[in-house]
Scaffold this motif. Structure first.
Motif, PDB file in Angstrom:
ATOM      1  N   TYR A 114       0.827  -1.201   0.000  1.00 53.82           N
ATOM      2  CA  TYR A 114       0.000   0.000   0.000  1.00 53.82           C
ATOM      3  C   TYR A 114       0.868   1.261   0.000  1.00 53.82           C
ATOM      4  O   TYR A 114       0.610   2.202  -0.756  1.00 53.82           O
TER       5      TYR A 114
ATOM      6  N   ARG B 251       0.140   2.000  -3.435  1.00 53.29           N
ATOM      7  CA  ARG B 251      -1.247   2.363  -3.123  1.00 53.29           C
ATOM      8  C   ARG B 251      -2.225   1.302  -3.614  1.00 53.29           C
ATOM      9  O   ARG B 251      -3.295   1.604  -4.140  1.00 53.29           O
TER      10      ARG B 251
ATOM     11  N   TYR C 151      -4.329  -2.479  -2.757  1.00 60.11           N
ATOM     12  CA  TYR C 151      -4.879  -3.310  -1.692  1.00 60.11           C
ATOM     13  C   TYR C 151      -4.787  -4.774  -2.103  1.00 60.11           C
ATOM     14  O   TYR C 151      -4.751  -5.084  -3.293  1.00 60.11           O
TER      15      TYR C 151
ATOM     16  N   LYS D 264      -9.600  -2.406   3.873  1.00 64.00           N
ATOM     17  CA  LYS D 264      -8.897  -1.339   3.156  1.00 64.00           C
ATOM     18  C   LYS D 264      -8.733  -0.115   4.058  1.00 64.00           C
ATOM     19  O   LYS D 264      -7.673   0.502   4.106  1.00 64.00           O
TER      20      LYS D 264
END
Length: 128
Positions: free
Chosen positions: A90, A94, A96, A105
């Motif tokens: 992440y 960025r 998930y 999330k």
């Protein structure tokens, strides 16, 4: 005799409370040995108990060795990735995990705030 005028009211309260106990002992502790008492006083100030409540004694044991410890394995048994893999992904991209729910999330975003990436190394943010 109570020297500090701010403590007179507390002393009077304690003297009234003593009447409700069968046995009571007072002992003097040096300031540097007073950490546990400070913690108990803080806890006691967080809730109110009426005079008729039955209070159970608090038993405290001091252990010379830790009662337990946590062992964080480098790799997760299920997927073979380190425990911080999702945080790293992440922070870096960025992204998930594919199966992440909206709640997961949101949790991952909250966790990632506490980390910083320097090259390929993930560091937990500290005060300094």
């Amino acid at each position: 005799m109570t020297r500090d005028s701010k403590l007179v009211e507390y002393k009077n309260l304690v003297m009234d409370l003593i009447k409700g106990f069968e046995d009571i002992t007072f002992s003097y502790l040096q300031r540097e040995e007073n950490h546990m008492e400070d913690a108990l006083a803080t806890l006691a100030s967080m809730f109110k108990v009426n005079d008729q409540a039955q209070m159970m004694p608090i038993r405290i044991s001091i252990r010379e060795i830790p009662a337990h410890c946590y062992n964080i394995e480098e790799e997760n048994e299920e997927d073979g990735f380190p425990w911080y893999y999702d945080i790293l992904q992440y922070v870096k991209y960025r992204t998930y995990p594919a199966e992440a729910t909206e709640n997961e999330k949101r949790t991952l975003r909250r966790l990632a705030i506490g980390y910083i990436l320097d090259g390929d190394v993930l560091y937990k943010k500290g005060k300094d």
